[in-house]
Design a protein around this motif. Structure first.
Motif, PDB file in Angstrom:
ATOM      1  N   PHE A   9       5.903 -19.335 -32.884  1.00 16.50           N
ATOM      2  CA  PHE A   9       4.993 -19.780 -33.935  1.00 16.50           C
ATOM      3  C   PHE A   9       4.412 -18.569 -34.637  1.00 16.50           C
ATOM      4  N   TYR A  24      14.253 -21.171 -32.418  1.00 17.53           N
ATOM      5  CA  TYR A  24      13.520 -21.919 -33.441  1.00 17.53           C
ATOM      6  C   TYR A  24      12.172 -21.257 -33.700  1.00 17.53           C
ATOM      7  N   ARG A  25      11.763 -21.252 -34.971  1.00 13.17           N
ATOM      8  CA  ARG A  25      10.471 -20.660 -35.324  1.00 13.17           C
ATOM      9  C   ARG A  25       9.722 -21.609 -36.252  1.00 13.17           C
ATOM     10  N   LEU A  26       8.470 -21.867 -35.926  1.00  9.08           N
ATOM     11  CA  LEU A  26       7.589 -22.686 -36.744  1.00  9.08           C
ATOM     12  C   LEU A  26       6.635 -21.734 -37.460  1.00  9.08           C
ATOM     13  N   HIS A  27       6.685 -21.729 -38.792  1.00  4.55           N
ATOM     14  CA  HIS A  27       5.882 -20.792 -39.563  1.00  4.55           C
ATOM     15  C   HIS A  27       4.898 -21.538 -40.448  1.00  4.55           C
ATOM     16  N   PHE A  46       0.897 -32.802 -39.326  1.00  4.14           N
ATOM     17  CA  PHE A  46       2.162 -32.084 -39.220  1.00  4.14           C
ATOM     18  C   PHE A  46       3.094 -32.512 -40.346  1.00  4.14           C
ATOM     19  N   TYR A  50       4.585 -30.195 -43.374  1.00  3.13           N
ATOM     20  CA  TYR A  50       6.032 -30.005 -43.394  1.00  3.13           C
ATOM     21  C   TYR A  50       6.632 -30.496 -44.714  1.00  3.13           C
ATOM     22  N   LEU A  55       4.556 -25.845 -43.887  1.00  2.00           N
ATOM     23  CA  LEU A  55       4.943 -25.615 -42.497  1.00  2.00           C
ATOM     24  C   LEU A  55       6.464 -25.573 -42.462  1.00  2.00           C
ATOM     25  N   GLU A  56       7.003 -24.410 -42.135  1.00  2.00           N
ATOM     26  CA  GLU A  56       8.447 -24.202 -42.184  1.00  2.00           C
ATOM     27  C   GLU A  56       9.039 -24.207 -40.779  1.00  2.00           C
ATOM     28  N   LEU A  57      10.152 -24.879 -40.627  1.00  2.00           N
ATOM     29  CA  LEU A  57      10.844 -24.928 -39.345  1.00  2.00           C
ATOM     30  C   LEU A  57      12.165 -24.198 -39.491  1.00  2.00           C
ATOM     31  N   ALA A  68      15.168 -28.974 -32.716  1.00  2.00           N
ATOM     32  CA  ALA A  68      13.840 -28.373 -32.574  1.00  2.00           C
ATOM     33  C   ALA A  68      12.797 -29.418 -32.206  1.00  2.00           C
ATOM     34  N   VAL A  72      10.405 -29.466 -28.813  1.00  2.00           N
ATOM     35  CA  VAL A  72       8.943 -29.513 -28.876  1.00  2.00           C
ATOM     36  C   VAL A  72       8.410 -30.739 -28.143  1.00  2.00           C
TER      37      VAL A  72
END
Length: 410
Positions: A9, A24-27, A46, A50, A55-57, A68, A72
């Motif tokens: 994150f 995976y990265r949540l930005h 969320f 998104y 909110l980028e995945l 992803a 989670v």
């Protein structure tokens, strides 16, 4: 109990947490996204962040964020913050971050604000709810659903069966359970783009009438009927099922409509069906259900972004109301794994046609569909939701015309 975040994150202020080697990265890209998350904790906040792109995945395609999401959901238990936690957030971030901002344009009004459109499941409010979801764009649905234009659970003889073949098998399974024969009359409630109507007319020589509240669906279906030369057997009308006056149908199919009519309206719905069937006529009800019979509202994200006013309950409640309407239940079947497979195919179609879908409906709407379909797939895989067929007959004086053993083949 919550577990450490299984993905990386990062945020706009340079903060970061989670394993650096996660695929995976949540930005969190903007302060607006942070406000969405803080002012609507849970799936709604969320979803807002998104869909808006705040909110980028990373590591998955937005048309299919399944892997992803599954990771989670396997590690986290989402809950609302306690008052003490809220107080700490306010002190650390300031009150300005807790002032709500306008949601993305794809969001429908809240349940309370929809009251201005009429009582829940009134004729006008149901028409608006159906318009919101199903009149997005026929071209968009053609790309996501494929040539069948079937927006309901397919039936897969094997895991390797193509989506098109599985949708044809679904329609044929319904036809076989209804024991359709040439010359009979079928009423298809909530007919969508007319897949069942056309299948029954083309393959079984049945006079089929479909009704839908979506004008776009009705227009598309009538054109397809004409192109296939089925005008003499098939018809789709843009109308509420409650306005169907004809009676004496040999069979009635309800494929994916029960989710939209409201649990409290089941008795009236199945009474309507019983009244439209001829003696010994059959009903096949195909719909999404919960894994239990405990009523609870649909999640906020699904209600605001996908199916306004949609409601689910378990198959036990459906069977009870079918029976109380005077119909005799002959068979029940759970097709839960088939819907997970169906959603997998729809997500892949969205991925394959992503650029064209975004050009047609916008990136925000395309993100909504990818998120909801991937999340729904997980729900079916985990048995949070199911898909049930309920087959019933209008039995009169003990006569149902149902054979000693089913004649339809699986």
């Amino acid at each position: 109990m919550a577990h450490p975040l299984p993905l990386r994150f990062t945020a706009f202020d340079g903060s970061a947490s989670g394993p650096e080697d996660s695929p995976y990265r949540l930005h969190l890209a903007t302060e607006r996204g942070l406000t969405y998350l803080l002012t609507a904790p849970g799936d709604l906040g969320f979803g807002r962040a998104y869909v808006a792109g705040d909110l980028e995945l990373h590591g998955v395609h937005p048309g299919d964020p399944y892997e992803a999401l599954k990771l989670v959901q396997s590690h986290l238990s989402f809950r609302r913050p306690t008052p003490a936690e809220v107080a700490r957030i306010v002190r650390s971030l300031g009150l300005s971050r807790l002032r709500p901002v306008a949601p993305p344009p794809q969001e429908a009004p809240s349940r309370l604000r929809r009251v201005v459109d009429g009582v829940r499941h009134s004729l006008g409010r149901d028409a608006e709810a159906i318009h919101y979801h199903y009149d997005v764009s026929n071209a968009f649905y053609e790309m996501v659903l494929g040539p069948s234009m079937a927006y309901t659970c397919a039936v897969f003889p094997t895991a390797e069966t193509s989506l098109e073949d599985a949708q044809a098998e679904k329609f044929d399974l319904v036809a076989r359970k209804l024991d359709l024969k040439p010359g009979q009359r079928l009423l298809d409630l909530g007919c969508g783009w007319g897949g069942m109507v056309r299948h029954a007319a083309r393959e079984y020589g049945v006079h089929a009438l479909g009704v839908t509240l979506s004008r776009e669906q009705a227009t598309w279906a009538q054109r397809a009927i004409k192109e296939e030369g089925l005008d003499h057997l098939a018809e789709v009308r843009h109308m509420d099922y409650r306005h169907v006056e004809e009676t004496g149908f040999d069979a009635i199919s309800s494929i994916g409509l029960t989710e939209h009519i409201g649990v409290k309206n089941y008795p009236a719905y199945f009474a309507f069906i019983e009244d439209r069937l001829k003696p010994q006529g059959r009903l096949l009800n195909h719909c999404i259900t919960r894994h239990d019979n405990v009523y609870r509202p649909t999640g906020a994200f699904l209600d605001r972004y996908v199916f306004p006013d949609g409601e689910l309950i378990g198959s036990g409640r459906i069977i009870a109301d079918v029976q109380d309407a005077g119909l005799e239940v002959q068979h029940e079947e759970n097709l839960r794994p088939h819907y997970a497979l169906t959603l997998k195919h729809w997500c892949q179609n969205l991925v394959d046609n992503w650029d064209a879908c975004v050009a047609e409906v916008g990136e925000g709407t395309a993100r909504v569909w990818g998120l909801y379909m991937a999340g729904s797939r997980i729900g079916f895989e985990r048995n949070d939701t199911q898909l049930h067929h309920v087959l019933a007959t209008k039995t009169v004086d003990g006569v149902s015309d149902y054979p000693l053993r089913p004649t339809w083949r699986v």
